[in-house]
Design a protein around this motif. Structure first.
Motif, short mmCIF file in Angstrom:
data_model
loop_
_atom_site.label_atom_id
_atom_site.label_comp_id
_atom_site.label_asym_id
_atom_site.label_seq_id
_atom_site.Cartn_x
_atom_site.Cartn_y
_atom_site.Cartn_z
N ALA A 130 0.83 -1.21 0.00
CA ALA A 130 0.00 0.00 0.00
C ALA A 130 0.87 1.26 0.00
O ALA A 130 0.57 2.24 -0.68
CB ALA A 130 -0.93 0.00 1.21
N ASN A 133 2.42 1.73 -3.44
CA ASN A 133 1.42 2.23 -4.39
C ASN A 133 1.12 3.71 -4.15
O ASN A 133 0.93 4.48 -5.10
CB ASN A 133 0.14 1.41 -4.28
N LYS A 134 1.06 4.10 -2.88
CA LYS A 134 0.80 5.49 -2.55
C LYS A 134 1.94 6.37 -3.05
O LYS A 134 1.71 7.42 -3.65
CB LYS A 134 0.63 5.65 -1.03
N SER A 137 1.84 6.65 -6.79
CA SER A 137 0.78 7.56 -7.22
C SER A 137 1.22 9.02 -7.10
O SER A 137 0.97 9.82 -8.00
CB SER A 137 -0.48 7.32 -6.39
#
Length: 329
Positions: A130, A133-134, A137
């Motif tokens: 997570a 991915n953050k 992004s």
């Protein structure tokens, strides 16, 4: 597909004047026409068009950014995903301390990224994924924003416009090219913070198009305000725009002291100015204008009216420029 069909139907409802006498209901033998329905629902339908415009604008920006990424990838003869992976590796590298500082990560998050936490549980693995991915992004968003800012982008999606809103017979004051075929009127309030902020954008628009566009201003508030009444009174001595600009530029509360000092500084006949300012005729004229604006579909400030049509409100210099360029064609 459904959304496109829905929007098409809305646009059709706005544009089909030939169907205005079509009966949509009968009440005890009395007809309700399509024109009645269109008039009663125009604000709600306009709001829906505005929502559709916002969606289309956002999706268009996403498509533009996607195309910019694809072009960068093509330069290196690789796929977009490969390009993004290489870019991520370059940005993160091995210096996690700089990553921590740049993206505001905590020591614990850095340890998770490095895999230094000796917890191999499913929860720990999910936390690491997570976090990656953050971070991915954030980095991709900064990349696309940077590419977008440097690219030459021309967008041809325009704000929706309502049916006719004729206000030329009201207290509208004009400047710019008085013979222009395109008129740009703003219904605004001197005491409205959004209006004051918008004035900066409006001044840029005016400076760019004053030779080709007829610019207008009409005061709109809950009731006639002191600044609006003062501008009308100053207009009797051909100083409307002097007052308009000075009041919007003033950073403070506009009271009677400011108003009369302004009148003196602009070399007005102060006795005549005071009489016009306090006249019941002046007040009634402004009050009627406010009522008429409401009846013709103006509900908020600032509201833009281009060529007698209400336009979706935007504070974007770029969008307003595109809109005027389109009208000037």
């Amino acid at each position: 597909m459904k959304q496109s069909l829905f929007i098409s139907l809305l646009l059709l409802l706005f544009s089909c004047s030939h169907a205005n006498k079509e009966i949509v209901a009968e009440v005890n033998g009395e007809s309700i026409f399509l024109s009645d329905l269109s008039e009663a629902s125009k604000q709600e339908l306009f709001d829906l068009l505005n929502m559709a415009y916002e969606i289309k604008s956002k999706v268009l920006d996403d498509l533009i950014k996607k195309r910019l990424l694809e072009n960068e990838a093509k330069k290196q003869n690789i796929t977009t995903e490969q390009y993004l992976d290489l870019y991520m590796d370059m940005k993160i590298g091995t210096n996690m301390d700089s990553v921590k500082k740049l993206y505001g990560l905590s020591d614990n998050q850095i340890n998770v990224m490095r895999g230094q936490l000796h917890n191999s549980s499913q929860a720990a693995m999910e936390e690491k994924l997570a976090l990656k991915n953050k971070l991915r992004s954030i980095i991709i968003r900064q990349l696309t924003d940077s590419l977008y800012g440097k690219a030459s982008v021309k967008k041809y999606v325009f704000p929706p416009k309502q049916p006719k809103c004729m206000i030329a017979d009201l207290c509208v004051h004009y400047r710019g090219n008085m013979e222009a075929s395109v008129n740009f009127i703003v219904a605004s309030d001197f005491n409205c913070e959004r209006c004051v902020a918008f004035e900066n954008t409006l001044q840029l628009i005016y400076d760019k198009y004053k030779d080709r566009v007829k610019f207008g201003f009409v005061s709109f508030a809950d009731s006639p305000t002191l600044p609006a009444l003062a501008c009308e009174a100053a207009g009797r001595q051909n100083k409307f725009w002097d007052f308009h600009d000075a009041i919007f530029e003033y950073e403070g509360f506009v009271d009677s002291t400011f108003i009369f000092n302004l009148a003196r500084s602009k070399n007005l006949d102060v006795t005549r100015f005071r009489k016009d300012l306090l006249s019941s005729e002046n007040y009634k004229k402004m009050d009627k204008t406010i009522s008429d604006l409401v009846n013709r579909g103006v509900f908020a400030t600032p509201t833009i009216i281009v060529n007698d049509r209400l336009v979706y409100m935007t504070n974007s210099y770029e969008e307003l420029s595109r809109l005027l360029e389109y009208e000037l064609q």
